[in-house]
Design a protein around this motif. Sequence first.
Motif, PDB file in Angstrom:
ATOM      1  N   THR A   1      63.393  14.846  32.712  1.00  0.00           N
ATOM      2  CA  THR A   1      63.091  13.445  32.376  1.00  0.00           C
ATOM      3  C   THR A   1      63.012  12.568  33.620  1.00  0.00           C
ATOM      4  OG1 THR A   1      65.439  12.855  32.088  1.00  0.00           O
ATOM      5  CG2 THR A   1      64.257  13.712  30.148  1.00  0.00           C
ATOM      6  N   ARG A   2      63.386  13.101  34.765  1.00  0.00           N
ATOM      7  CA  ARG A   2      63.339  12.303  35.993  1.00  0.00           C
ATOM      8  C   ARG A   2      61.892  12.017  36.389  1.00  0.00           C
ATOM      9  NH1 ARG A   2      67.465  16.171  39.427  1.00  0.00           N
ATOM     10  NH2 ARG A   2      69.315  15.917  38.079  1.00  0.00           N
ATOM     11  N   PRO A   3      61.628  10.861  36.968  1.00  0.00           N
ATOM     12  CA  PRO A   3      60.262  10.544  37.397  1.00  0.00           C
ATOM     13  C   PRO A   3      59.868  11.367  38.621  1.00  0.00           C
ATOM     14  CG  PRO A   3      61.771   8.817  38.076  1.00  0.00           C
ATOM     15  CD  PRO A   3      62.566   9.739  37.201  1.00  0.00           C
ATOM     16  N   GLY A   4      58.579  11.633  38.751  1.00  0.00           N
ATOM     17  CA  GLY A   4      58.079  12.396  39.886  1.00  0.00           C
ATOM     18  C   GLY A   4      57.092  11.581  40.699  1.00  0.00           C
ATOM     19  N   TRP A   5      56.724  12.129  41.852  1.00  0.00           N
ATOM     20  CA  TRP A   5      55.771  11.465  42.743  1.00  0.00           C
ATOM     21  C   TRP A   5      54.357  11.895  42.392  1.00  0.00           C
ATOM     22  CZ3 TRP A   5      52.902  13.401  47.245  1.00  0.00           C
ATOM     23  CH2 TRP A   5      52.267  12.369  47.967  1.00  0.00           C
ATOM     24  N   GLN A   6      53.443  10.935  42.314  1.00  0.00           N
ATOM     25  CA  GLN A   6      52.033  11.219  42.035  1.00  0.00           C
ATOM     26  C   GLN A   6      51.304  11.360  43.355  1.00  0.00           C
ATOM     27  OE1 GLN A   6      50.032  11.241  38.738  1.00  0.00           O
ATOM     28  NE2 GLN A   6      49.068  12.478  40.352  1.00  0.00           N
ATOM     29  N   ALA A   7      50.888  12.550  43.671  1.00  0.00           N
ATOM     30  CA  ALA A   7      50.161  12.794  44.916  1.00  0.00           C
ATOM     31  C   ALA A   7      48.744  12.234  44.816  1.00  0.00           C
ATOM     32  CB  ALA A   7      50.118  14.293  45.215  1.00  0.00           C
ATOM     33  N   PRO A   8      48.157  11.858  45.936  1.00  0.00           N
ATOM     34  CA  PRO A   8      46.782  11.356  45.928  1.00  0.00           C
ATOM     35  C   PRO A   8      45.737  12.463  45.852  1.00  0.00           C
ATOM     36  CG  PRO A   8      47.634  11.337  48.159  1.00  0.00           C
ATOM     37  CD  PRO A   8      48.776  11.772  47.274  1.00  0.00           C
TER      38      PRO A   8
END
Length: 328
Positions: free
Chosen positions: A34-41
């Motif tokens: 449920t933890r948020p993740g990083w959105q790569a470009p």
Amino acid sequence: MRAPAFWAGSGGVMPLLLAPFSALYAQATARRMTRPGWQAPVPVICCGNATAGGAGKTTVAMDLGRRLADRGVAAHFLLRGYGGTLKGPVRVDPATHDSTMVGDEALLLAEVRPTWVCADRAAGAQAAVAGNARAIVMDDGLQNPGLIKDLSLLVIDGSFGFGNNRVIPAGPLREPVAAAASRCQAAVLIGEDETGALDLLPPGLRVLRARLVPGPEAAMLRGQPVYAFCGIANPRKFFATLQEAGAVLAGREAFGDHYQYDADEIQELLAQADAARAQLVTTKKDFVRIPAQFRSRVTVVTVGLEWAESAQIESLLDPLAGRVPIPA
């Protein structure tokens, strides 16, 4: 490590005794996801699985890296570097790194495309992007929420499936199959479904079929006596591959997955092979864990991936093309 025998079956008392701990493990995984993740470009593709141990993820990742390169996409590999000491982010250099530093899979992937190891997947992806990656192919990481995935594939070893369908420690599952499958756009079944694994997948999940095929060096072993050894998740698959290629199995020895060989063990294996008048043979993954001074005396048999319908995997890659940034 060597998996407990009861992970592969459904009987015995141990799975029942360990069931409460499995429930806690599954709950912990569900909370972590449920933890948020990083959105790569750039597009991120994950080759994951539901079980602990190998299912063919690295082979699938290699195949995808090559397919993206054929499209002109500068794909980089990203993985934790299991078995290695470096936490990263670090770009793998086979000339200076060995398996004790970055793990065996990283060395194999680095022969195909630029490869990064990092315990923090988001930090690893950021380093890869800074290193001019235009797409990222993750080897494992389906149960790691740190990096948002654009395409996730659930890789399944047809000969093992999901074992006894129980979560660690009662079985080999990192999480329930339904939970893993819910975050995937397709499953990749490698080999025949010998355990009924496909019956456990959600009805709407797309299934792609593939098989492992031995490399060209296997043909050189036809009719030849070999003494085979390996330390992989499913050693019997390697031994069967040699027999199917026509090699005469004069002896075999299985070690734990990711096993680090020392000089004495390799010398003993060479002595057993000599006594059997056979060639000492192993996998490419094991080869990088052998002390360098013995590698010239060990024959490697590689494997590749053959898709039943290659157009299916290409169709999954097509939508990602629009997210590949144009180089400045």
